[in-house]
Design a protein around this motif. Structure first.
Motif, PDB file in Angstrom:
ATOM      1  N   THR A 136       1.851  -2.826  -1.332  1.00 47.26           N
ATOM      2  CA  THR A 136       2.311  -3.901  -0.443  1.00 47.26           C
ATOM      3  C   THR A 136       2.703  -3.335   0.921  1.00 47.26           C
ATOM      4  OG1 THR A 136       3.158  -5.117  -2.348  1.00 47.26           O
ATOM      5  CG2 THR A 136       3.977  -5.776  -0.190  1.00 47.26           C
ATOM      6  N   THR A 137       3.435  -2.222   0.921  1.00 48.66           N
ATOM      7  CA  THR A 137       3.858  -1.606   2.180  1.00 48.66           C
ATOM      8  C   THR A 137       2.653  -1.088   2.950  1.00 48.66           C
ATOM      9  OG1 THR A 137       5.945  -0.964   1.125  1.00 48.66           O
ATOM     10  CG2 THR A 137       5.393   0.134   3.183  1.00 48.66           C
ATOM     11  N   ALA A 138       1.690  -0.489   2.259  1.00 42.93           N
ATOM     12  CA  ALA A 138       0.491   0.021   2.916  1.00 42.93           C
ATOM     13  C   ALA A 138      -0.279  -1.110   3.584  1.00 42.93           C
ATOM     14  CB  ALA A 138      -0.398   0.748   1.917  1.00 42.93           C
ATOM     15  N   LYS A 139      -0.365  -2.271   2.948  1.00 39.02           N
ATOM     16  CA  LYS A 139      -1.046  -3.426   3.547  1.00 39.02           C
ATOM     17  C   LYS A 139      -0.303  -3.904   4.785  1.00 39.02           C
ATOM     18  CE  LYS A 139      -3.157  -5.213  -0.659  1.00 39.02           C
ATOM     19  NZ  LYS A 139      -3.175  -6.295  -1.648  1.00 39.02           N
ATOM     20  N   GLN A 140       1.036  -3.865   4.751  1.00 35.69           N
ATOM     21  CA  GLN A 140       1.841  -4.344   5.874  1.00 35.69           C
ATOM     22  C   GLN A 140       1.725  -3.446   7.102  1.00 35.69           C
ATOM     23  OE1 GLN A 140       5.770  -4.616   4.223  1.00 35.69           O
ATOM     24  NE2 GLN A 140       5.426  -6.642   3.336  1.00 35.69           N
ATOM     25  N   VAL A 141       1.534  -2.139   6.898  1.00 35.37           N
ATOM     26  CA  VAL A 141       1.483  -1.217   8.038  1.00 35.37           C
ATOM     27  C   VAL A 141       0.055  -0.880   8.462  1.00 35.37           C
ATOM     28  CG1 VAL A 141       3.732  -0.175   7.559  1.00 35.37           C
ATOM     29  CG2 VAL A 141       1.673   0.858   6.592  1.00 35.37           C
ATOM     30  N   GLY A 142      -0.941  -1.415   7.799  1.00 38.78           N
ATOM     31  CA  GLY A 142      -2.321  -1.212   8.232  1.00 38.78           C
ATOM     32  C   GLY A 142      -3.130  -0.286   7.357  1.00 38.78           C
ATOM     33  N   GLY A 143      -2.709  -0.038   6.152  1.00 35.50           N
ATOM     34  CA  GLY A 143      -3.492   0.771   5.223  1.00 35.50           C
ATOM     35  C   GLY A 143      -2.767   2.036   4.798  1.00 35.50           C
ATOM     36  N   PRO A 144      -3.336   2.732   3.804  1.00 34.70           N
ATOM     37  CA  PRO A 144      -2.685   3.928   3.270  1.00 34.70           C
ATOM     38  C   PRO A 144      -2.588   5.074   4.279  1.00 34.70           C
ATOM     39  CG  PRO A 144      -4.811   3.555   2.191  1.00 34.70           C
ATOM     40  CD  PRO A 144      -4.553   2.383   3.069  1.00 34.70           C
ATOM     41  N   THR A 145      -3.548   5.163   5.195  1.00 34.22           N
ATOM     42  CA  THR A 145      -3.488   6.227   6.200  1.00 34.22           C
ATOM     43  C   THR A 145      -2.306   6.010   7.132  1.00 34.22           C
ATOM     44  OG1 THR A 145      -5.891   6.442   6.101  1.00 34.22           O
ATOM     45  CG2 THR A 145      -4.786   7.405   8.008  1.00 34.22           C
TER      46      THR A 145
END
Length: 125
Positions: A12-21
């Motif tokens: 969920t956090t990765a989606k909110q900030v623009g991806g896992p990178t």
């Protein structure tokens, strides 16, 4: 099933900030800034403590005393009348001295011994 909550939070956090990178870069930057802050605080505390302890140790490196009596402190320092001694540090219970012309300098001696062989007086009283 125990790690499902952590996995959900991470995705969920990765989606909110623009991806896992972007999440990985953000965690790296925050970690770096946190460690730099801790380093700066530690360095400042070290410098403050160091200055406090350095101010407690009196430096008298410009004072040279003439030895007036032969003496042996029992720890490797033997002086003869006519030698010259420079007091480098006086920390109260011990004195760091340099015997002018001696190759084995410096020596740690007791204030009592030093006062017995020359006209030096401790300033730690």
């Amino acid at each position: 099933m125990g790690n499902l909550g952590g996995y959900q939070w991470m995705t969920t956090t990765a989606k909110q900030v623009g991806g896992p990178t972007a999440l990985l870069v953000g965690v790296g930057v925050l970690s770096y800034l946190t460690l730099r802050g801790v380093e700066a605080g530690t360095t400042a505390a070290y410098k403050k403590l160091r200055s406090v302890f350095e101010n407690e140790i009196e430096t008298t490196s410009d004072e040279v005393f003439a030895v007036t009596a032969d003496g042996d402190d029992g720890n490797g320092l033997t002086v003869r009348a006519g030698n010259a001694i420079r007091v480098l540090k006086d920390v109260g219970e011990a004195v760091l001295v340099e015997v002018i012309g001696d190759q084995d300098n410096p020596y740690m001696v007791s204030p009592t011994f030093l006062a017995s062989v020359c006209d030096w007086k401790s300033r730690q009283a």
